[in-house]
Design an enzyme around this catalytic site. Structure first.
Site, PDB file in Angstrom:
ATOM      1  N   GLU A   1       1.201  41.169  -7.507  1.00  0.00           N
ATOM      2  CA  GLU A   1      -0.002  41.014  -8.066  1.00  0.00           C
ATOM      3  C   GLU A   1      -0.765  41.936  -8.352  1.00  0.00           C
ATOM      4  OE1 GLU A   1      -1.870  37.384  -6.063  1.00  0.00           O
ATOM      5  OE2 GLU A   1      -3.321  39.134  -5.380  1.00  0.00           O
TER       6      GLU A   1
ATOM      7  N   LYS B   1       1.492  40.121  -2.846  1.00  0.00           N
ATOM      8  CA  LYS B   1       0.156  39.709  -3.314  1.00  0.00           C
ATOM      9  C   LYS B   1      -0.930  40.511  -2.697  1.00  0.00           C
ATOM     10  CE  LYS B   1      -0.821  35.504  -2.982  1.00  0.00           C
ATOM     11  NZ  LYS B   1      -0.851  34.948  -4.461  1.00  0.00           N
TER      12      LYS B   1
ATOM     13  N   ARG C   1       0.763  -1.080  -0.108  1.00  0.00           N
ATOM     14  CA  ARG C   1       0.027   0.082  -0.031  1.00  0.00           C
ATOM     15  C   ARG C   1       0.876   1.365  -0.003  1.00  0.00           C
ATOM     16  NH1 ARG C   1      -3.033   1.793  -2.529  1.00  0.00           N
ATOM     17  NH2 ARG C   1      -4.173  -0.205  -2.589  1.00  0.00           N
TER      18      ARG C   1
ATOM     19  N   ASP D   1      -4.310  38.500 -11.146  1.00  0.00           N
ATOM     20  CA  ASP D   1      -5.069  37.469 -10.369  1.00  0.00           C
ATOM     21  C   ASP D   1      -6.513  37.653 -10.555  1.00  0.00           C
ATOM     22  OD1 ASP D   1      -5.310  35.558  -8.190  1.00  0.00           O
ATOM     23  OD2 ASP D   1      -6.117  37.090  -6.875  1.00  0.00           O
TER      24      ASP D   1
END
Length: 277
Positions: free
Chosen positions: A196, A168, A102, A217
């Site tokens: 941004e 940002k 797994r 953005d």
């Protein structure tokens, strides 16, 4: 940006942590019921079309459990495989193969899932526009996920917060965009600066400053085209914000240099592989 390195030690240590998570504190109590001297031959098969990735992680899982297990890779990382393709063969102690199964498939499924989703975006965007990942990654697996993006033909964005100045919306909301850019220029020390914007008014405030990239953005295609027309001679361009497989082609046709997409790492579906005895 920081280089993505998949050294033998990194792969070994990553897989070792995964096995520890799976086997603590009493080991595989179910597989221990299987005869300890039984030798089997098994195959890893892909249950769907995919870009395969993570084979060295899978191989290491079996090796760490039992270094006598023979793991033969039939498809290389980055290969485009069809449903039903043979990915690898494994021969060795049945109990030990079942213990590692797994963990090996989890690495294969996750890395292949990111590579496959990235590749779908890359094909739709075309050769002139790069598809980039973001920092929207599962904590402590960023190296693996960004490796998977590269397998799918994508481009790695900054690895962490030290790689690049990325100013940002929340930075801008906490200060003044022009002052932030000027401070970044003063402290850049060879690093790139990306700013941004989410409207053309913001764009006009920073035009003429010496930085590298404008990040548009969540802008409409119409406004994105207008913004690119204004800046293309002066800055690299990037688009981001809720871009999906239905919209990426339209966005790429605006002439933007690159598109950053969080979903290729944070929500790529795992590829289904099976271990067939």
């Amino acid at each position: 940006m920081s280089k993505i390195k998949l050294s033998k030690d990194f792969i070994r240590n990553t897989v070792k942590r995964a096995l520890n998570e799976d086997l603590y504190p009493s080991g595989d109590i179910t597989s221990s019921l299987v005869k300890n001297n039984k030798i089997i031959k098994v195959k890893i098969i892909s249950n769907e079309n995919a870009i395969v990735g993570g084979l060295l992680f899978a191989k290491q899982a079996f090796n760490l459990v039992d270094n006598k297990i023979k793991f033969q890779i039939k498809k290389q990382d980055g290969s485009n495989v069809k449903k039903g393709s043979l990915i690898a063969t494994i021969e060795g102690n049945a109990r030990n193969i079942l213990i590692a199964e797994r963990i090996a498939l989890n690495f294969l499924s996750h890395i292949s899932g990111i590579a496959t989703k990235t590749n779908k975006f890359v094909k739709l965007a075309g050769k002139k526009c790069k598809i980039c990942c973001t920092r929207k990654t599962i904590p402590n697996t960023r190296v693996i996920q960004k490796y998977a993006v590269k397998l799918g033909g994508g481009t790695n964005h900054r690895f962490n917060l030290s790689d690049e100045f990325l100013i940002k919306d929340n930075h801008i909301a906490s200060s003044n965009v022009k002052n932030l850019v000027l401070l970044a220029i003063k402290n850049k020390k060879g690093r790139k600066i990306t700013v941004e914007v989410d409207n053309l008014k913001q764009l006009n405030e920073i035009m003429g400053l010496k930085f590298n990239t404008v990040l548009f953005d969540n802008m409409s295609v119409k406004n994105l085209k207008a913004g690119i027309k204004i800046v293309k001679k002066y800055y690299e361009t990037e688009a981001s914000g809720n871009i999906n497989l239905k919209t990426v082609k339209r966005v790429a046709k605006t002439g933007v240099n690159r598109i950053s997409i969080g979903s290729i790492t944070h929500s790529a579906a795992a590829i289904d592989f099976k271990l067939e005895i």
